[in-house]
Enzyme design. Sequence first.
Site, PDB file in Angstrom:
ATOM      1  N   HIS A 173      15.165  -8.361   6.832  1.00  0.00           N
ATOM      2  CA  HIS A 173      14.786  -8.931   5.534  1.00  0.00           C
ATOM      3  C   HIS A 173      13.499  -8.281   5.035  1.00  0.00           C
ATOM      4  CE1 HIS A 173      17.532 -12.251   6.863  1.00  0.00           C
ATOM      5  NE2 HIS A 173      17.899 -12.119   5.600  1.00  0.00           N
ATOM      6  N   ASN A 174      13.646  -7.067   4.540  1.00  0.00           N
ATOM      7  CA  ASN A 174      12.516  -6.304   4.032  1.00  0.00           C
ATOM      8  C   ASN A 174      12.879  -5.679   2.686  1.00  0.00           C
ATOM      9  OD1 ASN A 174      14.115  -3.990   4.703  1.00  0.00           O
ATOM     10  ND2 ASN A 174      13.343  -4.108   6.809  1.00  0.00           N
ATOM     11  N   ALA A 175      11.992  -4.850   2.157  1.00  0.00           N
ATOM     12  CA  ALA A 175      12.205  -4.263   0.830  1.00  0.00           C
ATOM     13  C   ALA A 175      13.384  -3.294   0.807  1.00  0.00           C
ATOM     14  CB  ALA A 175      10.938  -3.564   0.350  1.00  0.00           C
ATOM     15  N   VAL A 176      13.691  -2.678   1.927  1.00  0.00           N
ATOM     16  CA  VAL A 176      14.842  -1.770   1.965  1.00  0.00           C
ATOM     17  C   VAL A 176      16.138  -2.563   1.805  1.00  0.00           C
ATOM     18  CG1 VAL A 176      16.004   0.055   3.267  1.00  0.00           C
ATOM     19  CG2 VAL A 176      13.538  -0.232   3.469  1.00  0.00           C
ATOM     20  N   HIS A 213      15.681 -11.514  -4.280  1.00  0.00           N
ATOM     21  CA  HIS A 213      16.401 -12.654  -3.686  1.00  0.00           C
ATOM     22  C   HIS A 213      15.887 -13.046  -2.310  1.00  0.00           C
ATOM     23  CE1 HIS A 213      18.428  -9.570  -1.294  1.00  0.00           C
ATOM     24  NE2 HIS A 213      18.921 -10.537  -0.554  1.00  0.00           N
ATOM     25  N   ASP A 214      15.185 -12.168  -1.597  1.00  0.00           N
ATOM     26  CA  ASP A 214      14.643 -12.490  -0.277  1.00  0.00           C
ATOM     27  C   ASP A 214      13.138 -12.262  -0.198  1.00  0.00           C
ATOM     28  OD1 ASP A 214      16.702 -13.541   1.290  1.00  0.00           O
ATOM     29  OD2 ASP A 214      17.503 -11.558   1.779  1.00  0.00           O
ATOM     30  N   ASP A 323      24.679  -9.323  -1.252  1.00  0.00           N
ATOM     31  CA  ASP A 323      23.782  -9.764  -0.190  1.00  0.00           C
ATOM     32  C   ASP A 323      24.384  -9.565   1.206  1.00  0.00           C
ATOM     33  OD1 ASP A 323      21.484 -10.873   0.917  1.00  0.00           O
ATOM     34  OD2 ASP A 323      22.246 -12.924   0.785  1.00  0.00           O
TER      35      ASP A 323
END
Length: 447
Positions: A173-176, A213-214, A323
Amino acid sequence: MSCLMVERCGEISFDSPDQNAKCVRMLGDARVRGQTGILSERRGSYPFIDFRLLNNTTLSGEIGTKKKVKRLLSFQRYFHASRLLRGIVPQASLYLLDEDYLGQARHMLSKVGMWDFDIFLFDRLTNGNSLVTLLCHLFNVHGLIHHFQLDMVTLHRFLVMVQEDYHSQNPYHNAVHAADVTQAMHCYLREPKLANFLTPSDIMLGLLAAAAHDVDHPGVNQPFLIKTKHHLASLYQNVSVLENHHWRSTIGMLRESRLLAHLPKEVTQDIEQQLGSLILATDINRQNEFLVRLKSHLDNQDLRLEDAQDRHFMLQIALKCADICNPCRLWDLSKQWSERVCEEFYRQGDLEQKFELEISPLCNQQKDTIPSIQIGFMTYIVEPLFERWAQFTGDTPLSENMLNHLRRNKAKWRSLLHKQHSSSRSNDHSGQVTGSQEQTLNEEETP
């Protein structure tokens, strides 16, 4: 204290460390109610998940100052990179970046609508700025900058804020991941069945929701927050805790950046509400709710995409697909994502074990293998949703391609699982494991 100071507390710095600490304690749970009546959270309000969380201690005020400096320097790098990508050569370089990398990044952006898009490669080519670079390009491609009269510098600032508020230490759960979901969303927005009805507002909402979204995800799931009595679990009454946090954090960044400040109040209010509806739809606990509704619409053939409500529902479905689309990617990409998400699960399990908490499902590295986790995920979550998505799109080349990848990837995980079971039975029978056998088994357990 003014609302503006509350929203921007993460960037306030006092001369005295005691004053800084007092500010953090006082505003640790601070939320802001804007003119639209929607609560927003100040950025960076989420503490890292470690011993401090369980002991309810506060972060040092020094962190906010460092983050401010880092964000300023990051903005300069992003702006510089964007000028290069647009072919504008600056007089002085802020950092060295191989021209070959820039050329490859430009070439990749020209194929951003292809399903074999390698977001890991793109992130390396953009020096870790995949989300900002991708969003700026997509906003331009879709004509959103012109349509909404967005200021380019302000857009950059907002996107930098979003990218910076993802935790790079999270394996998954990161920017990538956010960039990957955004690229998938772009592909889905181009599906003819949907694209023929979408408005600029729909497209902007879809891309913004995918990108944010995350945001500020802590790398642990909702049950962990609930059983550790985290303040966010109490704040959102144990319902869609993370998704609510992602949404409210996004609103906080929109307001702080003033990206949409020039638009009428009722327009920004509608955008904030719809962003919330989209991001909240990504809660995996609501999977069956959306699947049942989609099945009903498809069986009854009563979707009317001229209707804004039906379009919004399909945007929710598109975001849900984006997602969890990793199992539908090429094997090499899908496998990387599988390893990353399981690593994040295992880290949570290790943390739970460390503090003598019950280990959450799928988080026990000794019992939950990557192949078994992925097979279950594909069977019960991914396949039902993407089969319905294909039914909606009319079996387009993209939908067929995704389902083909899904089936092939599932077969490969089954093969790896079979090898693991065979090795396990062989080792149990022999009663001991040689050094070479142990090495082989370890390689298989971490595909």
